[in-house]
Write a protein that holds these residues in place. Structure first.
Motif, PDB file in Angstrom:
ATOM      1  N   PHE A 143      27.884  47.062  36.967  1.00  0.00           N
ATOM      2  CA  PHE A 143      29.086  46.989  38.102  1.00  0.00           C
ATOM      3  C   PHE A 143      28.886  45.670  39.089  1.00  0.00           C
ATOM      4  N   ASP A 144      29.812  45.020  39.278  1.00  0.00           N
ATOM      5  CA  ASP A 144      29.725  44.136  40.514  1.00  0.00           C
ATOM      6  C   ASP A 144      29.928  44.744  41.938  1.00  0.00           C
ATOM      7  N   ALA A 145      29.799  43.826  42.880  1.00  0.00           N
ATOM      8  CA  ALA A 145      30.044  44.586  44.445  1.00  0.00           C
ATOM      9  C   ALA A 145      31.210  45.113  44.607  1.00  0.00           C
ATOM     10  N   LEU A 146      32.350  44.700  43.707  1.00  0.00           N
ATOM     11  CA  LEU A 146      33.486  45.134  43.964  1.00  0.00           C
ATOM     12  C   LEU A 146      33.820  46.192  43.189  1.00  0.00           C
ATOM     13  N   GLY A 147      32.995  46.833  42.525  1.00  0.00           N
ATOM     14  CA  GLY A 147      33.301  47.836  41.596  1.00  0.00           C
ATOM     15  C   GLY A 147      33.663  47.658  40.136  1.00  0.00           C
ATOM     16  N   ARG A 148      33.985  46.305  39.786  1.00  0.00           N
ATOM     17  CA  ARG A 148      34.329  45.779  38.619  1.00  0.00           C
ATOM     18  C   ARG A 148      33.099  45.829  37.529  1.00  0.00           C
ATOM     19  N   LEU A 149      33.588  46.333  36.294  1.00  0.00           N
ATOM     20  CA  LEU A 149      32.722  46.384  35.078  1.00  0.00           C
ATOM     21  C   LEU A 149      32.541  44.759  34.652  1.00  0.00           C
ATOM     22  N   VAL A 150      31.131  44.700  34.379  1.00  0.00           N
ATOM     23  CA  VAL A 150      30.726  43.124  34.096  1.00  0.00           C
ATOM     24  C   VAL A 150      30.326  43.264  32.516  1.00  0.00           C
ATOM     25  N   LEU A 151      31.019  42.629  31.844  1.00  0.00           N
ATOM     26  CA  LEU A 151      30.765  42.316  30.318  1.00  0.00           C
ATOM     27  C   LEU A 151      30.338  41.041  30.222  1.00  0.00           C
ATOM     28  N   TYR A 152      29.115  40.787  29.273  1.00  0.00           N
ATOM     29  CA  TYR A 152      28.530  39.520  28.883  1.00  0.00           C
ATOM     30  C   TYR A 152      28.309  39.545  27.492  1.00  0.00           C
ATOM     31  N   LEU A 162      36.162  47.172  24.385  1.00  0.00           N
ATOM     32  CA  LEU A 162      37.493  47.236  25.344  1.00  0.00           C
ATOM     33  C   LEU A 162      37.777  48.742  25.670  1.00  0.00           C
ATOM     34  N   GLU A 163      37.633  49.669  24.590  1.00  0.00           N
ATOM     35  CA  GLU A 163      37.945  51.081  24.786  1.00  0.00           C
ATOM     36  C   GLU A 163      36.908  51.817  25.357  1.00  0.00           C
ATOM     37  N   ASP A 164      35.687  51.420  25.073  1.00  0.00           N
ATOM     38  CA  ASP A 164      34.474  52.092  26.101  1.00  0.00           C
ATOM     39  C   ASP A 164      34.493  51.517  27.362  1.00  0.00           C
ATOM     40  N   ALA A 165      34.973  50.269  27.522  1.00  0.00           N
ATOM     41  CA  ALA A 165      35.005  49.697  28.976  1.00  0.00           C
ATOM     42  C   ALA A 165      35.915  50.561  29.666  1.00  0.00           C
ATOM     43  N   SER A 166      37.301  50.594  29.021  1.00  0.00           N
ATOM     44  CA  SER A 166      38.140  51.518  29.863  1.00  0.00           C
ATOM     45  C   SER A 166      37.755  52.817  30.231  1.00  0.00           C
ATOM     46  N   ALA A 167      37.079  53.486  29.215  1.00  0.00           N
ATOM     47  CA  ALA A 167      36.398  54.792  29.507  1.00  0.00           C
ATOM     48  C   ALA A 167      35.391  54.850  30.620  1.00  0.00           C
ATOM     49  N   GLN A 194      34.462  56.111  36.877  1.00  0.00           N
ATOM     50  CA  GLN A 194      34.067  55.745  38.183  1.00  0.00           C
ATOM     51  C   GLN A 194      34.728  56.724  39.005  1.00  0.00           C
ATOM     52  N   ALA A 195      33.493  57.086  40.012  1.00  0.00           N
ATOM     53  CA  ALA A 195      33.960  58.244  40.797  1.00  0.00           C
ATOM     54  C   ALA A 195      35.017  57.665  41.948  1.00  0.00           C
ATOM     55  N   ASP A 196      34.624  56.670  42.575  1.00  0.00           N
ATOM     56  CA  ASP A 196      35.507  56.052  43.590  1.00  0.00           C
ATOM     57  C   ASP A 196      36.884  55.229  43.200  1.00  0.00           C
ATOM     58  N   ARG A 197      36.871  54.873  42.118  1.00  0.00           N
ATOM     59  CA  ARG A 197      38.036  54.383  41.412  1.00  0.00           C
ATOM     60  C   ARG A 197      38.176  53.107  42.047  1.00  0.00           C
ATOM     61  N   ARG A 198      37.380  52.308  42.658  1.00  0.00           N
ATOM     62  CA  ARG A 198      37.599  50.827  43.395  1.00  0.00           C
ATOM     63  C   ARG A 198      38.328  49.980  42.700  1.00  0.00           C
ATOM     64  N   ALA A 199      37.888  49.888  41.433  1.00  0.00           N
ATOM     65  CA  ALA A 199      38.405  48.730  40.624  1.00  0.00           C
ATOM     66  C   ALA A 199      38.899  49.447  39.119  1.00  0.00           C
ATOM     67  N   SER A 200      39.936  48.707  38.640  1.00  0.00           N
ATOM     68  CA  SER A 200      40.233  49.013  37.356  1.00  0.00           C
ATOM     69  C   SER A 200      40.259  47.726  36.691  1.00  0.00           C
ATOM     70  N   LYS A 201      39.334  46.847  36.775  1.00  0.00           N
ATOM     71  CA  LYS A 201      39.198  45.627  36.412  1.00  0.00           C
ATOM     72  C   LYS A 201      37.937  45.440  35.691  1.00  0.00           C
ATOM     73  N   TRP A 202      37.700  44.421  35.009  1.00  0.00           N
ATOM     74  CA  TRP A 202      36.468  43.754  34.483  1.00  0.00           C
ATOM     75  C   TRP A 202      36.228  42.474  34.644  1.00  0.00           C
ATOM     76  N   VAL A 203      34.956  42.016  34.683  1.00  0.00           N
ATOM     77  CA  VAL A 203      34.628  40.512  34.561  1.00  0.00           C
ATOM     78  C   VAL A 203      33.949  40.057  33.218  1.00  0.00           C
TER      79      VAL A 203
END
Length: 90
Positions: free
Chosen positions: A11-20, A43-48, A53-62
């Motif tokens: 996860f990045d500093a904004l809470g977004r999931l980072v995919l590579y 993408l299904e796993d990324a959504s899960a 995420q406990a704080d739910r800060r972000a619902s996006k990914w990079v």
């Protein structure tokens, strides 16, 4: 196991999931149907992961795409069409 290399790496500093992904490490990547199935699963796993995420800060990914190893053979329009269609869903 070497067919696809797209994976979550954290996860990045904004809470977004980072995919590579890197073309050089995806050895068996030339079947659009298999690539589409792999992307759907990821993408299904990324959504899960985002939902968990406990704080739910972000619902996006990079998405980082490393084009090292990219070749003319990677230019299959079926794969591009499938990618666009899937990304519209997510």
């Amino acid at each position: 196991p070497m067919a696809h290399s797209l994976r979550p790496i954290g996860f990045d500093a904004l809470g977004r999931l980072v995919l590579y992904t890197c073309f050089a490490t995806a050895h068996d990547r030339f079947n659009p149907a298999d690539a589409s199935a792999h992307l759907t699963r990821l993408l299904e796993d990324a959504s899960a992961l985002l939902d968990a995420q406990a704080d739910r800060r972000a619902s996006k990914w990079v998405l980082f795409v490393d084009f090292f190893g990219y070749s003319l053979r990677d230019n299959d329009p079926r794969a591009g069409s499938a990618f666009v269609w899937l990304m519209q869903h997510y």
